[in-house]
Design an enzyme around this catalytic site. Structure first.
Site, PDB file in Angstrom:
ATOM      1  N   ASP A  87      49.233   9.442  -1.889  1.00 30.79           N
ATOM      2  CA  ASP A  87      50.436   9.163  -1.098  1.00 30.79           C
ATOM      3  C   ASP A  87      50.503   7.720  -0.606  1.00 30.79           C
ATOM      4  O   ASP A  87      51.050   7.436   0.465  1.00 30.79           O
ATOM      5  CB  ASP A  87      50.544  10.138   0.089  1.00 30.79           C
ATOM      6  CG  ASP A  87      50.508  11.578  -0.383  1.00 30.79           C
ATOM      7  OD1 ASP A  87      51.129  11.863  -1.415  1.00 30.79           O
ATOM      8  OD2 ASP A  87      49.853  12.399   0.275  1.00 30.79           O
ATOM      9  N   LYS A 131      52.692   5.048  -4.614  1.00 32.71           N
ATOM     10  CA  LYS A 131      52.623   4.721  -6.048  1.00 32.71           C
ATOM     11  C   LYS A 131      54.003   4.844  -6.694  1.00 32.71           C
ATOM     12  O   LYS A 131      54.358   4.054  -7.562  1.00 32.71           O
ATOM     13  CB  LYS A 131      51.658   5.679  -6.763  1.00 32.71           C
ATOM     14  CG  LYS A 131      50.237   5.608  -6.252  1.00 32.71           C
ATOM     15  CD  LYS A 131      49.359   6.647  -6.914  1.00 32.71           C
ATOM     16  CE  LYS A 131      49.667   8.075  -6.498  1.00 32.71           C
ATOM     17  NZ  LYS A 131      49.298   8.410  -5.115  1.00 32.71           N
ATOM     18  N   GLY A 151      53.402  14.198  -5.385  1.00 35.13           N
ATOM     19  CA  GLY A 151      54.704  14.109  -4.739  1.00 35.13           C
ATOM     20  C   GLY A 151      55.002  12.652  -4.492  1.00 35.13           C
ATOM     21  O   GLY A 151      54.305  11.998  -3.724  1.00 35.13           O
ATOM     22  N   HIS A 152      55.976  12.139  -5.228  1.00 37.19           N
ATOM     23  CA  HIS A 152      56.333  10.727  -5.072  1.00 37.19           C
ATOM     24  C   HIS A 152      57.753  10.657  -4.534  1.00 37.19           C
ATOM     25  O   HIS A 152      58.674  11.162  -5.160  1.00 37.19           O
ATOM     26  CB  HIS A 152      56.280   9.990  -6.407  1.00 37.19           C
ATOM     27  CG  HIS A 152      54.990  10.172  -7.148  1.00 37.19           C
ATOM     28  ND1 HIS A 152      53.771   9.870  -6.590  1.00 37.19           N
ATOM     29  CD2 HIS A 152      54.738  10.622  -8.395  1.00 37.19           C
ATOM     30  CE1 HIS A 152      52.823  10.124  -7.483  1.00 37.19           C
ATOM     31  NE2 HIS A 152      53.383  10.589  -8.575  1.00 37.19           N
ATOM     32  N   GLN A 208      47.764  11.379  -7.708  1.00 35.22           N
ATOM     33  CA  GLN A 208      46.590  11.435  -6.818  1.00 35.22           C
ATOM     34  C   GLN A 208      45.941  10.053  -6.678  1.00 35.22           C
ATOM     35  O   GLN A 208      46.649   9.072  -6.725  1.00 35.22           O
ATOM     36  CB  GLN A 208      45.589  12.497  -7.291  1.00 35.22           C
ATOM     37  CG  GLN A 208      46.122  13.917  -7.211  1.00 35.22           C
ATOM     38  CD  GLN A 208      47.123  14.243  -8.301  1.00 35.22           C
ATOM     39  OE1 GLN A 208      46.862  14.043  -9.468  1.00 35.22           O
ATOM     40  NE2 GLN A 208      48.275  14.763  -7.935  1.00 35.22           N
TER      41      GLN A 208
HETATM   42  P1  GDP Z   1      52.895   8.450  -3.735  1.00 31.15           P
HETATM   43  O1  GDP Z   1      52.499   9.870  -3.891  1.00 31.15           O
HETATM   44  O2  GDP Z   1      51.754   7.504  -3.831  1.00 31.15           O
HETATM   45  O3  GDP Z   1      54.015   8.061  -4.655  1.00 31.15           O
HETATM   46  O4  GDP Z   1      53.448   8.305  -2.257  1.00 31.15           O
HETATM   47  P2  GDP Z   1      54.424   9.330  -1.461  1.00 31.15           P
HETATM   48  O5  GDP Z   1      55.791   9.196  -2.011  1.00 31.15           O
HETATM   49  O6  GDP Z   1      53.814  10.677  -1.408  1.00 31.15           O
HETATM   50  O7  GDP Z   1      54.307   8.746   0.015  1.00 31.15           O
HETATM   51  C1  GDP Z   1      54.683   7.451   0.311  1.00 31.15           C
HETATM   52  C2  GDP Z   1      55.876   7.481   1.289  1.00 31.15           C
HETATM   53  O8  GDP Z   1      55.977   6.219   1.889  1.00 31.15           O
HETATM   54  C3  GDP Z   1      57.216   7.736   0.653  1.00 31.15           C
HETATM   55  O9  GDP Z   1      57.988   8.502   1.536  1.00 31.15           O
HETATM   56  C4  GDP Z   1      57.823   6.343   0.467  1.00 31.15           C
HETATM   57  O10 GDP Z   1      59.247   6.348   0.504  1.00 31.15           O
HETATM   58  C5  GDP Z   1      57.276   5.646   1.662  1.00 31.15           C
HETATM   59  N1  GDP Z   1      57.001   4.211   1.487  1.00 31.15           N
HETATM   60  C6  GDP Z   1      56.512   3.555   0.405  1.00 31.15           C
HETATM   61  N2  GDP Z   1      56.312   2.246   0.689  1.00 31.15           N
HETATM   62  C7  GDP Z   1      56.670   2.082   1.979  1.00 31.15           C
HETATM   63  C8  GDP Z   1      56.641   0.967   2.891  1.00 31.15           C
HETATM   64  O11 GDP Z   1      56.238  -0.148   2.543  1.00 31.15           O
HETATM   65  N3  GDP Z   1      57.057   1.206   4.175  1.00 31.15           N
HETATM   66  C9  GDP Z   1      57.494   2.435   4.594  1.00 31.15           C
HETATM   67  N4  GDP Z   1      57.879   2.584   5.862  1.00 31.15           N
HETATM   68  N5  GDP Z   1      57.521   3.506   3.773  1.00 31.15           N
HETATM   69  C10 GDP Z   1      57.104   3.333   2.497  1.00 31.15           C
HETATM   70  P1  IMO Z   2      50.094  12.066  -4.948  1.00 27.19           P
HETATM   71  O1  IMO Z   2      50.224  11.836  -6.416  1.00 27.19           O
HETATM   72  C1  IMO Z   2      47.599  13.626  -1.708  1.00 27.19           C
HETATM   73  C2  IMO Z   2      44.943  16.975  -2.720  1.00 27.19           C
HETATM   74  C3  IMO Z   2      45.234  18.334  -2.141  1.00 27.19           C
HETATM   75  C4  IMO Z   2      43.823  18.905  -2.046  1.00 27.19           C
HETATM   76  C5  IMO Z   2      43.157  18.354  -3.287  1.00 27.19           C
HETATM   77  C6  IMO Z   2      43.127  19.329  -4.463  1.00 27.19           C
HETATM   78  O2  IMO Z   2      51.379  12.401  -4.282  1.00 27.19           O
HETATM   79  O3  IMO Z   2      49.318  10.984  -4.289  1.00 27.19           O
HETATM   80  P2  IMO Z   2      44.978  20.236  -6.138  1.00 27.19           P
HETATM   81  O4  IMO Z   2      46.227  21.032  -5.886  1.00 27.19           O
HETATM   82  O5  IMO Z   2      45.224  18.935  -6.817  1.00 27.19           O
HETATM   83  O6  IMO Z   2      43.900  21.032  -6.806  1.00 27.19           O
HETATM   84  O7  IMO Z   2      44.410  19.907  -4.662  1.00 27.19           O
HETATM   85  O8  IMO Z   2      43.904  17.196  -3.663  1.00 27.19           O
HETATM   86  N1  IMO Z   2      46.075  16.374  -3.457  1.00 27.19           N
HETATM   87  C7  IMO Z   2      46.798  15.336  -3.008  1.00 27.19           C
HETATM   88  N2  IMO Z   2      46.750  14.660  -1.842  1.00 27.19           N
HETATM   89  N3  IMO Z   2      48.472  13.228  -2.663  1.00 27.19           N
HETATM   90  C8  IMO Z   2      48.521  13.886  -3.855  1.00 27.19           C
HETATM   91  O9  IMO Z   2      49.260  13.450  -4.893  1.00 27.19           O
HETATM   92  C9  IMO Z   2      47.685  15.009  -4.053  1.00 27.19           C
HETATM   93  N4  IMO Z   2      47.496  15.870  -5.079  1.00 27.19           N
HETATM   94  C10 IMO Z   2      46.506  16.695  -4.705  1.00 27.19           C
HETATM   95  O10 IMO Z   2      45.847  18.233  -0.863  1.00 27.19           O
HETATM   96  O11 IMO Z   2      43.160  18.349  -0.936  1.00 27.19           O
HETATM   97 MG    MG Z   3      52.519  11.655  -2.837  1.00 24.64          MG
END
Ligand code: GDP
Ligand code: IMO
Ligand code: MG
Length: 427
Positions: free
Chosen positions: A13, A16, A40-41, A223
């Site tokens: 998270d 990416k 989850g992106h 991840q």
């Molecule tokens: P990912 O799984 O690595 O793609 O990240 P996620 O989407 O799960 O979580 C990142 C969250 O941070 C998302 O809700 C983005 O919209 C938000 N985000 C990304 N870059 C920034 C930033 O520079 N500032 C803020 N405030 N939010 C950001």
């Molecule tokens: P993104 O791509 C954060 C964590 C789960 C759990 C462990 C194993 O959005 O960064 P799984 O269902 O993969 O067998 O769960 O990995 N996990 C993540 N945590 N961001 C993710 O993806 C994750 N995908 C799995 O919470 O601890």
């Molecule tokens: Mg994510």
């Protein structure tokens, strides 16, 4: 010509999705090479907010060919659901291509994931419950189902039967559940065959040809390094290779073809699920980061555990992945903190560790050694150059760069595409 890997340098998270999306306009291909719909992106484009789970972020950029690589595990129901949702919002999803070697997540593995977690009780991993672990286990155990198996119903039936031989015994005798029905599972998988067939490719051939032709390929990890099945905080990890090597095995592109390896890290750090987390905050600072940063899971909605930036993790990610660049995200979330701690080492039983300890119980018992930096109060969400940042924010970044082992090429100051400071272009 470049092949660029974008991966998580922490516990996931990191942003990416946004980082990949930003490269979109200058990219020909975006390849997801590991994981499945456990990811989850969230990507914000103007007024629109997209939550992607299985699909590569490149799907949002016109002209880009998004690819699901052989290293991914595909829940076909989720695939078509996500495609239909995006399509309804006007996104052209016709360019999606999928490796014929990618494995599918049969419904019995979703069941398995959940019952095993319940069975583990206090020792549970806190998985996303999407069937990821059991499907990778089947792949390694050589009883997995690949997408290409959907096109011969008798072979598919045999494979499902083979997989269920052991699994049904477990479901019934150990977990006290109903057994999965071979015919029903086979029929469900077959129901997707005609729709998925036109998307299938030889991922390795397609990408190597593209690189030969001078095209640009971005490899997008799900991840993150600390969740990698080999290099993460095992067993509190996911079941795939989320690190740079996974880009090769998960796509069929050799390591000599990769040009840049970009690690994405927040200006602090978060984790979802169970497992060790040395800089975790249990006080109002942690609550504040969670609220300001919107740190709730995109996939499961769970509150994310929040903590201060961990340079031990960053250096480890630099080393494991051979990072060429670091992207720091969410710097804006730290605005208003008077003093910002940065973890530079761990202390375990009175011994200082500058590098990530290799033994699991040391990581569980590590306490952070902090350096303290002065914060800033100015709104930084409109800064577009490094110089426009308050001097303390500049110092904070320079300090992170000095202790993290990679140059900081880009900095996020908000969720939107343009809320980014680019110091060194990634493409
Ligand atoms: P990912 O799984 O690595 O793609 O990240 P996620 O989407 O799960 O979580 C990142 C969250 O941070 C998302 O809700 C983005 O919209 C938000 N985000 C990304 N870059 C920034 C930033 O520079 N500032 C803020 N405030 N939010 C950001
Ligand atoms: P993104 O791509 C954060 C964590 C789960 C759990 C462990 C194993 O959005 O960064 P799984 O269902 O993969 O067998 O769960 O990995 N996990 C993540 N945590 N961001 C993710 O993806 C994750 N995908 C799995 O919470 O601890
Ligand atoms: Mg994510």
């Amino acid at each position: 010509m470049p092949a660029v890997v974008v991966l998580g340098a922490q516990w996931g998270d990191e942003g990416k999705g946004k980082a990949t999306d930003q490269l979109g306009a200058s990219t020909d291909y975006v390849v997801k090479f590991n994981g499945g719909n456990n990811a989850g992106h969230t990507v914000v484009v103007g007024d629109e907010k997209y939550a992607l789970h299985l699909l590569p972020s490149g799907i949002l950029t016109p002209g880009v060919t998004p690819i699901i690589g052989n290293g991914v595990v595909v829940d076909l129901e989720v695939l078509f659901h996500e495609l239909a949702n995006l399509s309804a919002r006007g996104v052209d999803v016709s360019r999606l291509r999928i490796s014929a070697n990618a494995h599918v997540i049969p419904s019995y593995n979703r069941t398995m994931d959940r019952v095993v977690e319940r069975f583990l009780g206090k020792r549970q991993i806190g998985t996303t419950g999407r069937g990821i672990g059991p499907t990778y286990a089947d792949k390694m155990n050589r009883v997995g189902i690949r997408i290409q198996d959907l096109f011969d119903s008798s072979i598919l039936r045999q494979k499902v039967e083979g997989a269920l031989l052991q699994k049904n015994a477990l479901l019934v005798k150990v977990y006290n559940r109903r057994e999965a029905d071979v015919e029903a599972v086979t029929a469900e998988l077959l129901s997707y065959a005609d729709r998925v067939r036109p998307m299938l490719i030889d991922c390795s051939l397609e990408l190597n040809n593209a690189l030969d032709a001078g095209k640009t390929v971005v490899f997008e990890a799900g991840q993150a390094t600390m969740l990698d099945v080999d290099h993460g905080t095992y067993p509190f990890v996911t079941s795939s290779s989320c690190t740079a090597g996974g880009a090769c095995t998960g796509s069929g592109v050799g390591p000599t073809r990769l040009d840049r390896i970009v690690g994405v890290a927040k200006a602090y750090i978060t984790r979802v699920g169970e497992g060790p987390f040395p800089t975790e905050l249990f006080d109002e600072d942690g609550d504040r980061i969670r609220e300001v940063g919107g740190e709730y899971g995109t996939t499961t909605g769970r509150p994310r555990r929040c903590g201060w930036y961990d340079a031990v993790v960053a250096r480890y990610a630099s080393r494991i992945n051979g990072l060429t660049d670091l992207v720091i995200t969410k710097l804006d979330v730290l605005t208003g903190f008077e003093r910002i701690p940065v973890c530079v080492a761990y202390e375990v039983d009175g011994v200082r560790h500058d590098e990530m300890p290799y033994d699991q119980s040391a990581i569980h018992h590590a306490t952070p050694v902090y350096e303290y930096l002065d914060g800033w109060t100015e709104d930084i969400s409109r800064a577009r150059t490094f110089e426009e940042l308050p001097v303390n924010a500049q110092r904070y970044l320079e300090y992170l760069e000095a202790v993290s082992g990679s140059r900081i090429s880009s900095v996020g100051v908000g969720p939107e595409r343009e809320q980014t400071i680019v110091r060194v272009p990634l493409l």
